[in-house]
Design a protein around this motif. Sequence first.
Motif, PDB file in Angstrom:
ATOM      1  N   CYS A 194      -7.252  -0.079  -7.028  1.00 46.69           N
ATOM      2  CA  CYS A 194      -5.986   0.071  -6.308  1.00 46.69           C
ATOM      3  C   CYS A 194      -4.816   0.008  -7.296  1.00 46.69           C
ATOM      4  CB  CYS A 194      -5.829  -1.011  -5.258  1.00 46.69           C
ATOM      5  SG  CYS A 194      -4.290  -0.876  -4.321  1.00 46.69           S
TER       6      CYS A 194
ATOM      7  N   TYR B 271      -2.767   3.882   6.904  1.00 51.60           N
ATOM      8  CA  TYR B 271      -3.195   2.792   6.029  1.00 51.60           C
ATOM      9  C   TYR B 271      -4.711   2.645   6.069  1.00 51.60           C
ATOM     10  CZ  TYR B 271       1.633   1.239   5.620  1.00 51.60           C
ATOM     11  OH  TYR B 271       2.975   1.167   5.354  1.00 51.60           O
TER      12      TYR B 271
ATOM     13  N   LYS C 224      -1.674  -0.341  -6.833  1.00 57.85           N
ATOM     14  CA  LYS C 224      -0.592  -1.246  -6.443  1.00 57.85           C
ATOM     15  C   LYS C 224      -1.063  -2.649  -6.088  1.00 57.85           C
ATOM     16  CE  LYS C 224       2.720   1.737  -6.751  1.00 57.85           C
ATOM     17  NZ  LYS C 224       3.835   1.546  -7.651  1.00 57.85           N
TER      18      LYS C 224
ATOM     19  N   CYS D 101       0.830  -1.206   0.000  1.00 56.79           N
ATOM     20  CA  CYS D 101       0.000   0.000   0.000  1.00 56.79           C
ATOM     21  C   CYS D 101       0.865   1.257   0.000  1.00 56.79           C
ATOM     22  CB  CYS D 101      -0.902   0.003   1.231  1.00 56.79           C
ATOM     23  SG  CYS D 101      -1.988   1.435   1.350  1.00 56.79           S
ATOM     24  N   VAL D 102       0.469   2.244  -0.830  1.00 58.12           N
ATOM     25  CA  VAL D 102       1.182   3.526  -0.898  1.00 58.12           C
ATOM     26  C   VAL D 102       0.360   4.659  -0.273  1.00 58.12           C
ATOM     27  CG1 VAL D 102       2.596   2.899  -2.887  1.00 58.12           C
ATOM     28  CG2 VAL D 102       0.353   3.960  -3.241  1.00 58.12           C
ATOM     29  N   LYS D 103      -0.716   4.309   0.428  1.00 61.11           N
ATOM     30  CA  LYS D 103      -1.555   5.262   1.157  1.00 61.11           C
ATOM     31  C   LYS D 103      -2.143   6.343   0.256  1.00 61.11           C
ATOM     32  CE  LYS D 103       1.236   4.636   5.312  1.00 61.11           C
ATOM     33  NZ  LYS D 103       2.008   5.315   6.349  1.00 61.11           N
ATOM     34  N   CYS D 104      -2.561   5.975  -0.940  1.00 59.16           N
ATOM     35  CA  CYS D 104      -3.095   6.940  -1.903  1.00 59.16           C
ATOM     36  C   CYS D 104      -4.550   7.313  -1.630  1.00 59.16           C
ATOM     37  CB  CYS D 104      -2.959   6.401  -3.321  1.00 59.16           C
ATOM     38  SG  CYS D 104      -3.958   4.941  -3.647  1.00 59.16           S
ATOM     39  N   LYS D 105      -5.261   6.504  -0.862  1.00 56.71           N
ATOM     40  CA  LYS D 105      -6.658   6.726  -0.467  1.00 56.71           C
ATOM     41  C   LYS D 105      -7.658   6.598  -1.616  1.00 56.71           C
ATOM     42  CE  LYS D 105      -5.167   9.735   3.213  1.00 56.71           C
ATOM     43  NZ  LYS D 105      -5.095  11.109   3.681  1.00 56.71           N
ATOM     44  N   ILE D 106      -7.238   6.033  -2.725  1.00 56.30           N
ATOM     45  CA  ILE D 106      -8.175   5.819  -3.833  1.00 56.30           C
ATOM     46  C   ILE D 106      -9.282   4.865  -3.410  1.00 56.30           C
ATOM     47  CG2 ILE D 106      -8.415   4.809  -6.142  1.00 56.30           C
ATOM     48  CD1 ILE D 106      -5.663   5.973  -6.806  1.00 56.30           C
TER      49      ILE D 106
END
Length: 88
Positions: free
Chosen positions: A50, A32, A52, A9-14
Amino acid sequence: MPWVKKEDCVKCKICVNVCPVENAIFIQDDGYPFINNNICTRCGLCMEKCPKNAIRPNYENPSLRGMGKGMGHRGFGRGLGYGRGRGY
């Protein structure tokens, strides 16, 4: 039941933004996302969007391995329970 693989997870909030169910996915204190499986409808939008592939299906969750079928009577391993076959 989807879950978040934190190492990907890159914490993009998508996932939070695309989820059609209010509060089914929320951001924890560590940044997260967390998926509340009690209200998640399993529509799959979070997994689909997502970037990733950090949101994974439940069958890939290592914390749940060994909890399903094939563990014997009522989820107990060999050596527990009643009757024959309780162990040595």
